[in-house]
Design an enzyme around this catalytic site. Structure first.
Site, PDB file in Angstrom:
ATOM      1  N   MET A  71      -8.117 -15.877  -1.849  1.00 28.93           N
ATOM      2  CA  MET A  71      -8.653 -14.520  -0.940  1.00 28.93           C
ATOM      3  C   MET A  71      -8.582 -15.456   0.832  1.00 28.93           C
ATOM      4  O   MET A  71      -8.272 -14.500   1.679  1.00 28.93           O
ATOM      5  CB  MET A  71     -10.294 -14.771  -1.191  1.00 28.93           C
ATOM      6  CG  MET A  71     -11.092 -13.119  -0.757  1.00 28.93           C
ATOM      7  SD  MET A  71     -12.529 -13.238  -0.505  1.00 28.93           S
ATOM      8  CE  MET A  71     -12.832 -12.042  -2.098  1.00 28.93           C
ATOM      9  N   TYR A  76      -6.797 -21.138  -8.288  1.00 28.42           N
ATOM     10  CA  TYR A  76      -7.490 -21.252  -9.266  1.00 28.42           C
ATOM     11  C   TYR A  76      -6.688 -20.943 -10.531  1.00 28.42           C
ATOM     12  O   TYR A  76      -4.970 -20.548 -10.722  1.00 28.42           O
ATOM     13  CB  TYR A  76      -8.073 -19.593  -9.127  1.00 28.42           C
ATOM     14  CG  TYR A  76      -8.913 -19.335  -8.012  1.00 28.42           C
ATOM     15  CD1 TYR A  76     -10.359 -19.805  -8.363  1.00 28.42           C
ATOM     16  CD2 TYR A  76      -8.197 -18.811  -6.930  1.00 28.42           C
ATOM     17  CE1 TYR A  76     -11.001 -19.573  -7.853  1.00 28.42           C
ATOM     18  CE2 TYR A  76     -10.020 -18.343  -6.097  1.00 28.42           C
ATOM     19  CZ  TYR A  76     -10.915 -19.069  -6.581  1.00 28.42           C
ATOM     20  OH  TYR A  76     -11.628 -19.062  -5.735  1.00 28.42           O
ATOM     21  N   ARG A 109       6.390  16.109  -4.255  1.00 25.28           N
ATOM     22  CA  ARG A 109       5.351  15.397  -3.191  1.00 25.28           C
ATOM     23  C   ARG A 109       4.104  16.911  -2.437  1.00 25.28           C
ATOM     24  O   ARG A 109       2.992  17.261  -2.464  1.00 25.28           O
ATOM     25  CB  ARG A 109       4.864  14.676  -2.286  1.00 25.28           C
ATOM     26  CG  ARG A 109       4.129  14.231  -1.465  1.00 25.28           C
ATOM     27  CD  ARG A 109       4.071  12.502  -1.077  1.00 25.28           C
ATOM     28  NE  ARG A 109       4.650  12.875  -0.628  1.00 25.28           N
ATOM     29  CZ  ARG A 109       4.564  11.639   0.514  1.00 25.28           C
ATOM     30  NH1 ARG A 109       4.821  10.625   0.824  1.00 25.28           N
ATOM     31  NH2 ARG A 109       6.168  11.435   2.220  1.00 25.28           N
ATOM     32  N   LYS A 152       2.581   6.776  11.540  1.00 23.50           N
ATOM     33  CA  LYS A 152       1.082   6.298  10.729  1.00 23.50           C
ATOM     34  C   LYS A 152       0.588   5.145  10.183  1.00 23.50           C
ATOM     35  O   LYS A 152       1.352   4.138  10.605  1.00 23.50           O
ATOM     36  CB  LYS A 152       1.484   8.116  10.041  1.00 23.50           C
ATOM     37  CG  LYS A 152       2.710   6.643   8.794  1.00 23.50           C
ATOM     38  CD  LYS A 152       2.667   8.084   7.475  1.00 23.50           C
ATOM     39  CE  LYS A 152       4.586   6.857   6.996  1.00 23.50           C
ATOM     40  NZ  LYS A 152       5.042   8.027   6.024  1.00 23.50           N
TER      41      LYS A 152
HETATM   42  C1  PLP Z   1       6.543   7.957   6.002  1.00 26.40           C
HETATM   43  C2  PLP Z   1       7.348   8.848   5.892  1.00 26.40           C
HETATM   44  C3  PLP Z   1       8.590   8.934   6.525  1.00 26.40           C
HETATM   45  C4  PLP Z   1       9.270   7.858   7.326  1.00 26.40           C
HETATM   46  O1  PLP Z   1       9.627   7.033   6.256  1.00 26.40           O
HETATM   47  P1  PLP Z   1      10.231   5.353   6.675  1.00 26.40           P
HETATM   48  O2  PLP Z   1      10.724   5.129   5.089  1.00 26.40           O
HETATM   49  O3  PLP Z   1       8.880   4.565   6.792  1.00 26.40           O
HETATM   50  O4  PLP Z   1      10.983   5.828   7.698  1.00 26.40           O
HETATM   51  C5  PLP Z   1       9.095  10.462   7.419  1.00 26.40           C
HETATM   52  N1  PLP Z   1       9.104  11.464   6.495  1.00 26.40           N
HETATM   53  C6  PLP Z   1       7.813  11.374   6.180  1.00 26.40           C
HETATM   54  C7  PLP Z   1       7.349  12.585   5.437  1.00 26.40           C
HETATM   55  C8  PLP Z   1       6.855  10.546   6.065  1.00 26.40           C
HETATM   56  O5  PLP Z   1       5.916  10.872   4.673  1.00 26.40           O
END
Ligand code: PLP
Length: 376
Positions: free
Chosen positions: A309, A260, A135, A40
């Protein structure tokens, strides 16, 4: 690899690191469980179009967050099923079903609505079970009943049942109980859904609770060579390095303010180099004042004052031969020193995932293979 001398900043990705990290995962989980590669967020900022083809032969399934990411991955034609980790909007379901993605659902109603869109074709589902993440998913105490409903769907194809651990690297006692509970649930559900495939472990889970890997593990961060807790870091290799060239080197007298807000004053004469990256490139502004470092000629050089930036200012007083055009390393190795994404994350009060997915360098990405020495 030779990088054009007019390139200010770039990212290098070593594809050999993925092979190494997948072997490390395999060594922990044994030979029976399959590996779901979590790609992802553009493969955690590493570039999905290059990473996915490089690892496809060593993994069983891909997982992404949503339909949009899945479509980009599917277009590569790699021939592996794609699991959608997040919930679908009602209006995304048809596209997900038509593409044959494994759709994550949280209830029997959602499962039935998704399956209904598949007509006579089979529909692949992943029932999420909430064991503490809060979640998505059905509550664990309701899961057996939800599965009883789902197995009645006439066109149910691949059927995954999974949970997601909220604290595998932070609360071992809770996680052990959570996994034992999920294991008992799996045993009960197998009687109802004998073909169902179970998974629970993310990266930290793979390291800390490898014994609980039933049918699959979902490997994200570890694939890219970063991990929590960091005691496991020696077993894996970071795939990504982030580099830049010094664009300016100046001698600054004592008592001058730097960047800054004038939060830093030179205590004595210093040599200060300008590195042409800033928070717009994903170098976190939150490291300002927290002694973040970059590497110049293999030496750690502190970032002075606030991150801006487009530029950061680094102390090269102890690197007298530092010159404009020299390579500096923001993440990665130079000489005997290494800056891990995790170090930058710690200094910014965040996590490696956040650093990787926030990278947006105004430069190029280079892919190479340190095993074969080739640029690819
Ligand atoms: C992102 C995610 C993972 C991977 O998690 P990592 O800690 O990066 O290995 C696995 N399962 C779900 C549901 C996720 O959202």
């Amino acid at each position: 690899m030779s990088i054009p001398s007019n390139l200010r900043t770039w990212v290098q990705i070593d594809l050999a690191a993925f092979r190494h990290n997948l072997k490390a995962i395999r060594a922990r989980i044994g030979s029976t469980a399959g590996i779901i590669a979590v790609v992802k967020a553009d493969a955690y900022g590493h570039g999905i179009t290059r990473v996915a083809p490089a690892i496809v032969d060593q993994i069983d399934l891909f997982a992404v967050a949503n339909v949009h990411e899945a479509d980009e991955l599917a277009a590569l034609g790699l021939g592996r099923d794609i699991l959608l980790l997040g919930p679908c909007l009602p209006d995304e379901r048809q596209a997900a079903v038509d593409a044959g993605y494994i759709v994550s659902v949280s209830s029997a109603e959602e499962a039935s609505a998704v399956a209904g869109l598949a007509g006579t074709r089979s529909c692949a589902l992943n029932l999420k079970v909430d064991t503490g993440m809060g979640r998505m998913g059905c509550w664990h105490e309701d899961a057996a009943e939800v599965v009883r409903q789902i197995v009645k769907l006439p066109n149910l194809g691949a059927f995954h049942i999974s949970t997601h651990l909220p604290a595998p690297d932070e609360d071992a006692d809770f996680t052990r109980e959570e996994l034992e509970g999920f294991g008992r649930l799996a045993a009960e559900i197998k009687a109802i859904a004998p073909r169902a495939k179970f998974h629970a472990l993310n990266s930290a889970g793979i390291f800390e609770f490898a014994g609980f890997a039933p049918d699959y593990v979902r490997a994200g961060l570890v694939l890219y060579g970063s991990c929590y807790p960091d005691i496991y870091q020696p077993q894996i290799q970071p795939a990504l390095s982030w580099k830049a060239r010094l664009v300016l080197v100046r001698d600054v007298p004592a008592g001058r303010s730097v960047s800054y807000g004038r939060t830093f004053f030179t205590p004595h004469q210093m040599r200060i180099a300008t590195v042409p990256v800033g928070y717009a490139d994903g170098f976190p502004r939150q490291v300002s004042g927290h002694d973040a470092a970059v590497l110049v000629h293999g030496k750690r050089c502190l970032v002075l004052g606030r991150v801006t930036m487009d530029q950061i200012l680094v102390d090269v007083t102890d690197v007298p031969d530092a010159r404009v055009g020299d390579e500096t390393v923001l993440i990665g190795r130079q000489g005997g020193e290494e800056i891990l994404a995790r170090e930058l994350a710690d200094k910014a009060g965040t996590i490696s995932w956040h650093i990787f997915t926030g990278l947006k360098p105004r430069g190029s990405y280079f892919y190479y293979d340190s095993d074969t020495g080739s640029t690819v």
